[in-house]
Motif scaffolding. Structure first.
Motif, PDB file in Angstrom:
ATOM      1  N   TYR A  55       1.003  -1.213  -0.003  1.00 18.66           N
ATOM      2  CA  TYR A  55      -0.155  -0.123  -0.019  1.00 18.66           C
ATOM      3  C   TYR A  55       0.740   1.353  -0.132  1.00 18.66           C
ATOM      4  N   SER A  56       2.099   1.055  -0.157  1.00 18.67           N
ATOM      5  CA  SER A  56       2.938   2.275   0.100  1.00 18.67           C
ATOM      6  C   SER A  56       2.975   3.029   1.180  1.00 18.67           C
ATOM      7  N   LYS A 123       4.444  -8.249  -5.796  1.00 21.77           N
ATOM      8  CA  LYS A 123       3.739  -8.635  -7.100  1.00 21.77           C
ATOM      9  C   LYS A 123       2.437  -8.367  -6.414  1.00 21.77           C
ATOM     10  N   ASN A 124       1.904  -7.915  -5.448  1.00 25.69           N
ATOM     11  CA  ASN A 124       0.402  -7.697  -4.881  1.00 25.69           C
ATOM     12  C   ASN A 124       0.238  -6.281  -4.763  1.00 25.69           C
ATOM     13  N   THR A 125       1.096  -5.413  -5.144  1.00 23.52           N
ATOM     14  CA  THR A 125       0.581  -3.894  -4.729  1.00 23.52           C
ATOM     15  C   THR A 125      -0.598  -3.419  -5.072  1.00 23.52           C
ATOM     16  N   ASP A 126      -1.122  -2.335  -4.485  1.00 27.25           N
ATOM     17  CA  ASP A 126      -2.700  -1.859  -5.009  1.00 27.25           C
ATOM     18  C   ASP A 126      -2.575  -0.904  -6.169  1.00 27.25           C
ATOM     19  N   TYR A 127      -1.459  -0.954  -6.906  1.00 28.80           N
ATOM     20  CA  TYR A 127      -1.446   0.103  -8.103  1.00 28.80           C
ATOM     21  C   TYR A 127      -1.001  -0.794  -9.254  1.00 28.80           C
ATOM     22  N   ASP A 128      -1.518  -0.651 -10.399  1.00 25.47           N
ATOM     23  CA  ASP A 128      -1.280  -1.470 -11.536  1.00 25.47           C
ATOM     24  C   ASP A 128      -0.837  -0.578 -12.725  1.00 25.47           C
ATOM     25  N   GLY A 129      -0.315   0.505 -12.575  1.00 26.63           N
ATOM     26  CA  GLY A 129       0.054   1.685 -13.454  1.00 26.63           C
ATOM     27  C   GLY A 129       1.662   1.454 -13.926  1.00 26.63           C
ATOM     28  N   GLN A 130       2.074   2.198 -14.443  1.00 26.55           N
ATOM     29  CA  GLN A 130       3.527   2.291 -15.401  1.00 26.55           C
ATOM     30  C   GLN A 130       3.943   1.101 -15.475  1.00 26.55           C
ATOM     31  N   ILE A 131       4.978   0.489 -14.873  1.00 26.37           N
ATOM     32  CA  ILE A 131       5.616  -0.770 -15.518  1.00 26.37           C
ATOM     33  C   ILE A 131       4.670  -1.911 -15.775  1.00 26.37           C
ATOM     34  N   THR A 132       4.045  -2.239 -14.574  1.00 22.31           N
ATOM     35  CA  THR A 132       2.954  -3.142 -14.820  1.00 22.31           C
ATOM     36  C   THR A 132       1.847  -3.126 -15.898  1.00 22.31           C
ATOM     37  N   ALA A 133       1.516  -1.863 -16.228  1.00 26.59           N
ATOM     38  CA  ALA A 133       0.765  -1.333 -17.408  1.00 26.59           C
ATOM     39  C   ALA A 133       1.232  -1.651 -18.811  1.00 26.59           C
ATOM     40  N   GLY A 134       2.789  -1.631 -18.717  1.00 26.52           N
ATOM     41  CA  GLY A 134       3.551  -1.735 -20.135  1.00 26.52           C
ATOM     42  C   GLY A 134       3.982  -3.118 -20.198  1.00 26.52           C
ATOM     43  N   THR A 135       3.645  -4.046 -19.695  1.00 30.92           N
ATOM     44  CA  THR A 135       3.994  -5.630 -19.784  1.00 30.92           C
ATOM     45  C   THR A 135       3.099  -6.432 -19.808  1.00 30.92           C
ATOM     46  N   GLN A 136       3.093  -7.582 -20.743  1.00 31.15           N
ATOM     47  CA  GLN A 136       1.998  -8.503 -20.124  1.00 31.15           C
ATOM     48  C   GLN A 136       2.655  -9.640 -19.189  1.00 31.15           C
ATOM     49  N   TYR A 137       3.786  -9.465 -18.710  1.00 29.57           N
ATOM     50  CA  TYR A 137       4.299 -10.462 -18.007  1.00 29.57           C
ATOM     51  C   TYR A 137       4.047 -10.057 -16.323  1.00 29.57           C
ATOM     52  N   GLU A 138       4.032 -11.188 -15.534  1.00 29.30           N
ATOM     53  CA  GLU A 138       3.979 -10.921 -14.117  1.00 29.30           C
ATOM     54  C   GLU A 138       5.031  -9.847 -13.578  1.00 29.30           C
ATOM     55  N   THR A 139       4.655  -8.987 -12.709  1.00 22.96           N
ATOM     56  CA  THR A 139       5.867  -8.099 -12.338  1.00 22.96           C
ATOM     57  C   THR A 139       5.662  -8.168 -10.681  1.00 22.96           C
ATOM     58  N   ALA A 140       6.927  -7.938 -10.142  1.00 18.36           N
ATOM     59  CA  ALA A 140       7.199  -7.735  -8.499  1.00 18.36           C
ATOM     60  C   ALA A 140       7.731  -6.058  -8.618  1.00 18.36           C
ATOM     61  N   HIS A 141       6.850  -5.194  -8.409  1.00 16.79           N
ATOM     62  CA  HIS A 141       7.326  -3.693  -8.505  1.00 16.79           C
ATOM     63  C   HIS A 141       6.746  -3.107  -7.165  1.00 16.79           C
ATOM     64  N   TYR A 143       5.839   1.007  -6.752  1.00 19.65           N
ATOM     65  CA  TYR A 143       5.671   2.352  -7.434  1.00 19.65           C
ATOM     66  C   TYR A 143       5.673   3.516  -6.147  1.00 19.65           C
ATOM     67  N   GLY A 144       5.817   4.573  -6.878  1.00 23.48           N
ATOM     68  CA  GLY A 144       5.539   5.640  -5.788  1.00 23.48           C
ATOM     69  C   GLY A 144       5.455   7.080  -6.617  1.00 23.48           C
ATOM     70  N   ASN A 145       5.213   8.282  -5.802  1.00 21.09           N
ATOM     71  CA  ASN A 145       5.272   9.418  -6.336  1.00 21.09           C
ATOM     72  C   ASN A 145       5.860  10.339  -5.289  1.00 21.09           C
ATOM     73  N   ASN A 146       6.393  11.505  -5.845  1.00 21.47           N
ATOM     74  CA  ASN A 146       7.155  12.312  -5.074  1.00 21.47           C
ATOM     75  C   ASN A 146       6.320  13.713  -5.214  1.00 21.47           C
TER      76      ASN A 146
END
Length: 166
Positions: A55-56, A123-141, A143-146
């Motif tokens: 949940y960052s 793998k189970n963050t509550d955000y699916d943008g950026q890298i996860t939106a740009g790949t068809q593969y499973e990701t462990a990522h 995210y954040g914002n400043n």
């Protein structure tokens, strides 16, 4: 910085069941799951790691940071060749370069093959943008914002078949 700090804690063998109490001094104005929790609420290290990653949650991260400090963490990132990710007692955040962050994410990936706790949270963050939106593969990522206008950021292990990459 959150996944790297959490990886340091996990790989150092911290007791995931250790209890940490939310103090008024640890309150932040940031959003997150702990924002609504009462002062005096008790969480395990494992719960705080989960909230920090999935949940960052800045407040969960702050409780970890205030409890465990930066000495061991700074030695950990230095040994990875990512000394630029060092923290000090007054500053719980840092500026990250892609190279230093990639070295730390590689350690998370490698460690995750033996202990998948952090990888599962990533793998189970509550955000699916950026890298996860740009790949068809499973990701462990992570995210954040400043502050929104200062930029969004993301880092990931992308589990492409036969060739995962950072």
């Amino acid at each position: 910085i959150k996944p790297i700090y959490c990886q340091y804690l996990i790989s150092s063998g911290v007791d995931m069941d250790m209890k940490i109490t939310l103090q008024e001094v640890s309150r932040t104005s940031s959003s997150g799951k702990l924002t609504e929790e009462a002062v005096g609420s008790v969480f395990t290290v494992g719960e705080l790691i989960e909230y920090s990653i999935r949940y960052s949650d800045n407040q969960a991260y702050r409780l970890l940071y205030e409890t465990f400090g930066v000495g061991g963490y700074n030695k950990y990132v230095s040994a990875l060749g990512s000394g630029g990710l060092s923290l000090d007692e007054e500053k719980e955040w840092t500026v990250v370069t892609p190279k230093k962050l990639s070295l730390a994410m590689l350690d998370i990936y490698r460690y995750g093959e033996a202990d998948g706790t952090l990888i599962e949270h990533l793998k189970n963050t509550d955000y699916d943008g950026q890298i996860t939106a740009g790949t068809q593969y499973e990701t462990a990522h992570k995210y954040g914002n400043n502050g929104g206008a200062y930029g969004y950021h993301d880092t990931a292990v992308v589990y492409a078949p036969n060739r995962p990459y950072i």
